[in-house]
Design a protein around this motif. Structure first.
Motif, PDB file in Angstrom:
ATOM      1  N   THR A  81     108.673  80.029 -24.266  1.00 33.28           N
ATOM      2  CA  THR A  81     108.206  80.670 -23.030  1.00 33.28           C
ATOM      3  C   THR A  81     108.504  79.755 -21.849  1.00 33.28           C
ATOM      4  O   THR A  81     108.278  78.543 -21.908  1.00 33.28           O
ATOM      5  CB  THR A  81     106.700  80.973 -23.102  1.00 33.28           C
ATOM      6  OG1 THR A  81     106.435  81.677 -24.319  1.00 33.28           O
ATOM      7  CG2 THR A  81     106.256  81.836 -21.937  1.00 33.28           C
ATOM      8  N   TYR A  82     109.037  80.370 -20.793  1.00 32.60           N
ATOM      9  CA  TYR A  82     109.443  79.635 -19.591  1.00 32.60           C
ATOM     10  C   TYR A  82     108.584  80.085 -18.418  1.00 32.60           C
ATOM     11  O   TYR A  82     108.296  81.280 -18.267  1.00 32.60           O
ATOM     12  CB  TYR A  82     110.927  79.904 -19.299  1.00 32.60           C
ATOM     13  CG  TYR A  82     111.835  79.456 -20.434  1.00 32.60           C
ATOM     14  CD1 TYR A  82     112.404  78.185 -20.433  1.00 32.60           C
ATOM     15  CD2 TYR A  82     112.090  80.305 -21.509  1.00 32.60           C
ATOM     16  CE1 TYR A  82     113.215  77.767 -21.486  1.00 32.60           C
ATOM     17  CE2 TYR A  82     112.895  79.898 -22.568  1.00 32.60           C
ATOM     18  CZ  TYR A  82     113.456  78.632 -22.550  1.00 32.60           C
ATOM     19  OH  TYR A  82     114.245  78.230 -23.596  1.00 32.60           O
ATOM     20  N   ASP A  83     108.216  79.115 -17.562  1.00 32.98           N
ATOM     21  CA  ASP A  83     107.370  79.463 -16.412  1.00 32.98           C
ATOM     22  C   ASP A  83     108.222  80.046 -15.276  1.00 32.98           C
ATOM     23  O   ASP A  83     109.448  80.207 -15.420  1.00 32.98           O
ATOM     24  CB  ASP A  83     106.518  78.273 -15.966  1.00 32.98           C
ATOM     25  CG  ASP A  83     107.336  77.109 -15.422  1.00 32.98           C
ATOM     26  OD1 ASP A  83     108.503  77.338 -15.008  1.00 32.98           O
ATOM     27  OD2 ASP A  83     106.816  75.979 -15.408  1.00 32.98           O
ATOM     28  N   ALA A  84     107.557  80.339 -14.146  1.00 31.05           N
ATOM     29  CA  ALA A  84     108.261  81.028 -13.062  1.00 31.05           C
ATOM     30  C   ALA A  84     109.382  80.177 -12.463  1.00 31.05           C
ATOM     31  O   ALA A  84     110.316  80.707 -11.841  1.00 31.05           O
ATOM     32  CB  ALA A  84     107.261  81.421 -11.979  1.00 31.05           C
ATOM     33  N   ASN A  85     109.322  78.858 -12.693  1.00 35.08           N
ATOM     34  CA  ASN A  85     110.417  77.990 -12.218  1.00 35.08           C
ATOM     35  C   ASN A  85     111.502  77.808 -13.273  1.00 35.08           C
ATOM     36  O   ASN A  85     112.427  77.022 -13.085  1.00 35.08           O
ATOM     37  CB  ASN A  85     109.858  76.606 -11.844  1.00 35.08           C
ATOM     38  CG  ASN A  85     108.818  76.719 -10.756  1.00 35.08           C
ATOM     39  OD1 ASN A  85     109.002  77.471  -9.801  1.00 35.08           O
ATOM     40  ND2 ASN A  85     107.706  76.017 -10.920  1.00 35.08           N
ATOM     41  N   GLY A  86     111.336  78.481 -14.391  1.00 38.82           N
ATOM     42  CA  GLY A  86     112.338  78.379 -15.444  1.00 38.82           C
ATOM     43  C   GLY A  86     112.138  77.177 -16.344  1.00 38.82           C
ATOM     44  O   GLY A  86     112.987  76.882 -17.192  1.00 38.82           O
ATOM     45  N   GLN A  87     110.989  76.483 -16.208  1.00 40.03           N
ATOM     46  CA  GLN A  87     110.731  75.322 -17.067  1.00 40.03           C
ATOM     47  C   GLN A  87     110.040  75.767 -18.346  1.00 40.03           C
ATOM     48  O   GLN A  87     109.156  76.648 -18.306  1.00 40.03           O
ATOM     49  CB  GLN A  87     109.837  74.307 -16.340  1.00 40.03           C
ATOM     50  CG  GLN A  87     110.419  73.764 -15.038  1.00 40.03           C
ATOM     51  CD  GLN A  87     111.752  73.073 -15.262  1.00 40.03           C
ATOM     52  OE1 GLN A  87     111.860  72.187 -16.113  1.00 40.03           O
ATOM     53  NE2 GLN A  87     112.770  73.515 -14.537  1.00 40.03           N
ATOM     54  N   LEU A  88     110.446  75.161 -19.455  1.00 37.49           N
ATOM     55  CA  LEU A  88     109.786  75.446 -20.731  1.00 37.49           C
ATOM     56  C   LEU A  88     108.302  75.107 -20.590  1.00 37.49           C
ATOM     57  O   LEU A  88     107.947  74.085 -19.983  1.00 37.49           O
ATOM     58  CB  LEU A  88     110.423  74.581 -21.827  1.00 37.49           C
ATOM     59  CG  LEU A  88     110.148  74.959 -23.273  1.00 37.49           C
ATOM     60  CD1 LEU A  88     110.645  76.373 -23.578  1.00 37.49           C
ATOM     61  CD2 LEU A  88     110.826  73.957 -24.199  1.00 37.49           C
ATOM     62  N   PHE A  89     107.432  75.966 -21.112  1.00 41.70           N
ATOM     63  CA  PHE A  89     105.984  75.727 -21.002  1.00 41.70           C
ATOM     64  C   PHE A  89     105.613  74.323 -21.478  1.00 41.70           C
ATOM     65  O   PHE A  89     106.040  73.886 -22.551  1.00 41.70           O
ATOM     66  CB  PHE A  89     105.238  76.730 -21.886  1.00 41.70           C
ATOM     67  CG  PHE A  89     104.714  77.940 -21.166  1.00 41.70           C
ATOM     68  CD1 PHE A  89     105.132  78.263 -19.892  1.00 41.70           C
ATOM     69  CD2 PHE A  89     103.776  78.765 -21.787  1.00 41.70           C
ATOM     70  CE1 PHE A  89     104.635  79.388 -19.244  1.00 41.70           C
ATOM     71  CE2 PHE A  89     103.280  79.889 -21.159  1.00 41.70           C
ATOM     72  CZ  PHE A  89     103.717  80.192 -19.878  1.00 41.70           C
ATOM     73  N   THR A  90     104.796  73.641 -20.689  1.00 43.21           N
ATOM     74  CA  THR A  90     104.182  72.399 -21.173  1.00 43.21           C
ATOM     75  C   THR A  90     103.023  72.801 -22.086  1.00 43.21           C
ATOM     76  O   THR A  90     102.616  73.974 -22.112  1.00 43.21           O
ATOM     77  CB  THR A  90     103.611  71.586 -19.996  1.00 43.21           C
ATOM     78  OG1 THR A  90     102.629  72.414 -19.338  1.00 43.21           O
ATOM     79  CG2 THR A  90     104.712  71.197 -19.000  1.00 43.21           C
ATOM     80  N   ASP A  91     102.471  71.829 -22.808  1.00 42.63           N
ATOM     81  CA  ASP A  91     101.320  72.132 -23.674  1.00 42.63           C
ATOM     82  C   ASP A  91     100.171  72.686 -22.840  1.00 42.63           C
ATOM     83  O   ASP A  91      99.455  73.596 -23.266  1.00 42.63           O
ATOM     84  CB  ASP A  91     100.859  70.858 -24.411  1.00 42.63           C
ATOM     85  CG  ASP A  91     101.858  70.490 -25.512  1.00 42.63           C
ATOM     86  OD1 ASP A  91     102.729  71.323 -25.823  1.00 42.63           O
ATOM     87  OD2 ASP A  91     101.760  69.362 -26.027  1.00 42.63           O
ATOM     88  N   ALA A  92     100.016  72.116 -21.628  1.00 36.11           N
ATOM     89  CA  ALA A  92      98.909  72.566 -20.763  1.00 36.11           C
ATOM     90  C   ALA A  92      99.132  74.026 -20.346  1.00 36.11           C
ATOM     91  O   ALA A  92      98.202  74.839 -20.352  1.00 36.11           O
ATOM     92  CB  ALA A  92      98.814  71.674 -19.532  1.00 36.11           C
ATOM     93  N   GLU A  93     100.360  74.362 -20.006  1.00 32.33           N
ATOM     94  CA  GLU A  93     100.650  75.757 -19.611  1.00 32.33           C
ATOM     95  C   GLU A  93     100.426  76.709 -20.792  1.00 32.33           C
ATOM     96  O   GLU A  93      99.895  77.812 -20.629  1.00 32.33           O
ATOM     97  CB  GLU A  93     102.091  75.889 -19.116  1.00 32.33           C
ATOM     98  CG  GLU A  93     102.281  75.420 -17.668  1.00 32.33           C
ATOM     99  CD  GLU A  93     103.744  75.474 -17.241  1.00 32.33           C
ATOM    100  OE1 GLU A  93     104.036  75.966 -16.141  1.00 32.33           O
ATOM    101  OE2 GLU A  93     104.610  75.020 -18.026  1.00 32.33           O
ATOM    102  N   ALA A  94     100.866  76.249 -21.986  1.00 30.75           N
ATOM    103  CA  ALA A  94     100.680  77.091 -23.179  1.00 30.75           C
ATOM    104  C   ALA A  94      99.183  77.327 -23.431  1.00 30.75           C
ATOM    105  O   ALA A  94      98.765  78.447 -23.753  1.00 30.75           O
ATOM    106  CB  ALA A  94     101.339  76.446 -24.386  1.00 30.75           C
ATOM    107  N   ALA A  95      98.394  76.279 -23.235  1.00 30.44           N
ATOM    108  CA  ALA A  95      96.943  76.412 -23.441  1.00 30.44           C
ATOM    109  C   ALA A  95      96.342  77.342 -22.382  1.00 30.44           C
ATOM    110  O   ALA A  95      95.468  78.166 -22.686  1.00 30.44           O
ATOM    111  CB  ALA A  95      96.278  75.037 -23.380  1.00 30.44           C
TER     112      ALA A  95
END
Ligand SMILES: Cc1cc2nc3c(=O)[nH]c(=O)nc-3n(C[C@H](O)[C@H](O)[C@H](O)COP(=O)(O)OP(=O)(O)OC[C@H]3O[C@@H](n4cnc5c(N)ncnc54)[C@H](O)[C@@H]3O)c2cc1C
Length: 457
Positions: A121-135
């Motif tokens: 999963t990629y965030d709105a900036n196209g970065q792969l989710f960090t663990d914090a974002e995934a949580a």
């Protein structure tokens, strides 16, 4: 001579057995006529299942189909000879005890398993989710599910969007959180049920049952199943039904070209076609059935297959998620690299955005898809070497992807839809299956159900 008189004359000629299409041709035994004749409208899964079952039990059947092909919303494209692709249904959802699995096993059809665990999963900036974002995504997902669970405990129904509205307000200060919430609603609910959260009933959106097990797709395409079911069936192609007359003694089905007469008719027209009134019933359907037809929803899910010279995305994943800046835009992708070693991406658009892009040109749709991929994989993302795009809502013989439970509807309306009228009119199709609507197995089982109803007459 009026057109209707001409049609009646044609019907009489037809009833006289002058055409193999009337079902008295090859392979039909003499005893069949005594069981009466059935017209099955629609050569999708429901229609083929019903016709096959009736024919195997000695009934005289003819299938009347608007298109020049079988399958309906199950449609395997052979445009890329090295990779058959499903433009409609792709997966056997939940292979365990699924009747589609039984059919596939009978045919020894090769299948591939995709897994939601193989997800990036990629965030709105196209970065792969960090663990914090995934949580954070997981936490928002839980809150959405809790909000919907709470809405299901209240007497008055609301839309899914209304049920999660309080969350939207609470998250408003954070743009990232609002986008994540929209992503969860879009990918977990709107893509699954092919419907806008503004229309889905919070009480009933998830009323369907599931089969357990993996999701499997067919190496040669889902069409292997419909090809098998259609074997030896008399099918009248390119016959667009305009009117169904159900009288006391017989039924007549008027197409743009001719009239078919029989003892009964099985209607497997998609919900969207029935809602559009492009097929007239004479006399009109009972009011409970008309109310059910009007209340249920027909959803939108569209596919865009992009073929590249080589895969520039991770090779070990099946699913790509993208948190878009705008709600519901290219949130879900499937990769065919790991399972089929093909550099093909499939992008989905559902509900409101899925409908909106149907008015766009192919070039606009591909450009929009590439714009999203460039956010994720950078400016060097190549143009695809080829593409295939669907527009299910504007397809006059589908008028949508599959049915959903809209606010104002209840699952029992599907049973109302399924009820035969006067032993003359029988109804099948995914929308008429209250447990498995929106699926291939629901369509298939509805076809078997209707055949059983007729065999019991
Ligand atoms: C994009 C997409 C993805 C999907 N993904 C999946 C999936 O992965 N797994 C899954 O299980 N299900 C999936 N589905 C749902 C599944 O495809 C359907 O539930 C199922 O195929 C419906 O079968 P049916 O026989 O009820 O209807 P249809 O297949 O639509 O059959 C109805 C038939 O009636 C014909 N017809 C329409 N109008 C007329 C007319 N006026 N006169 C004569 N004939 C007419 C049509 O041409 C059609 O052949 C998906 C559907 C779509 C569109």
């Amino acid at each position: 001579m009026h057109r209707r008189d001409a049609l009646k004359l044609l019907a009489l000629i037809f009833l006289g057995g002058g055409s193999s299409a009337c079902g008295t041709g090859e392979g039909i035994g003499a005893g069949m006529a005594s069981k009466g004749r059935t017209i099955v409208i629609g050569a999708g899964l429901a229609g083929l299942a019903a016709a096959r079952e009736l024919r195997h039990n000695g009934h005289d059947v003819v299938v009347v189909e608007a298109r020049d092909r079988i399958g309906g919303r199950l449609w395997t494209s052979s445009a890329w000879p090295d990779m058959p692709l499903d433009l409609g249904a792709t997966w056997i959802h939940g292979v365990r005890d699924n009747p589609m699995t039984d059919l596939a096993d009978t045919l020894q059809a090769r299948r591939l398993v995709t897994s939601y665990d193989k997800l990036a999963t990629y965030d709105a900036n196209g970065q792969l989710f960090t663990d914090a974002e995934a949580a954070h995504r997981e936490a928002i997902g839980n809150q959405v599910r809790m909000a919907l669970h709470n809405a299901q405990q209240r007497d008055a129904d609301v839309t899914v969007r209304q049920a999660v509205a309080a969350l939207t307000q609470r998250l408003q200060p954070s743009l990232a959180a609002t986008r994540l919430l929209n992503f969860v609603v879009s990918s977990e609910i709107e893509h699954e049920y092919a419907a806008s959260a503004h229309r889905l009933s919070a009480h009933w959106y998830d009323s369907a049952d599931d089969f357990e097990g993996d999701d499997a797709l067919f190496v040669r395409g889902f069409q292997v199943i419909t090809d098998y079911l259609a074997t030896d069936l008399p099918i009248e192609f390119s016959q667009v039904v305009k009117e169904i007359f159900w009288g006391e003694h017989e039924v007549r089905v008027f197409t743009e070209k001719m009239t078919f007469a029989a003892d009964r008719v099985v209607v497997t027209l998609p919900l969207g076609v029935l809602q559009s009134n492009s097929v007239r019933f004479t006399p009109e359907l009972p009011s409970a059935k008309r109310q059910a037809l009007a209340a249920l929803g027909m959803g939108v899910l569209n596919k865009c297959y992009l073929r590249f010279n080589q895969a520039f995305w991770p090779h070990d994943i099946d699913w790509l998620g993208h948190v878009s800046a705008q709600h519901g835009v290219w949130n879900e992708w499937v990769s065919f690299q790991r399972v089929a070693q093909m550099p093909i991406l499939l992008g989905f658009n559902a509900a409101d955005h899925g409908l909106e892009i149907e008015a766009w040109s192919d070039q606009q749709i591909v450009a929009s898809a590439i714009e999203t991929l460039r956010i994720i994989f950078g400016a060097g993302t190549p143009q695809p070497s080829a593409y295939q795009i669907t527009r299910w809502a504007t397809d006059p013989f589908a008028r949508g992807a599959y049915s959903y439970n809209a606010l104002g509807s209840t699952p029992s309306m599907r049973d109302t839809l399924a009820m035969p009228v006067d032993a003359k009119l029988f109804f099948a199709g995914e929308a008429s299956h209250s447990a498995y609507f929106g699926t291939t197995h629901g369509a298939y089982l509805s076809g078997l159900r209707v055949a059983e109803q007729i065999l019991e007459l």
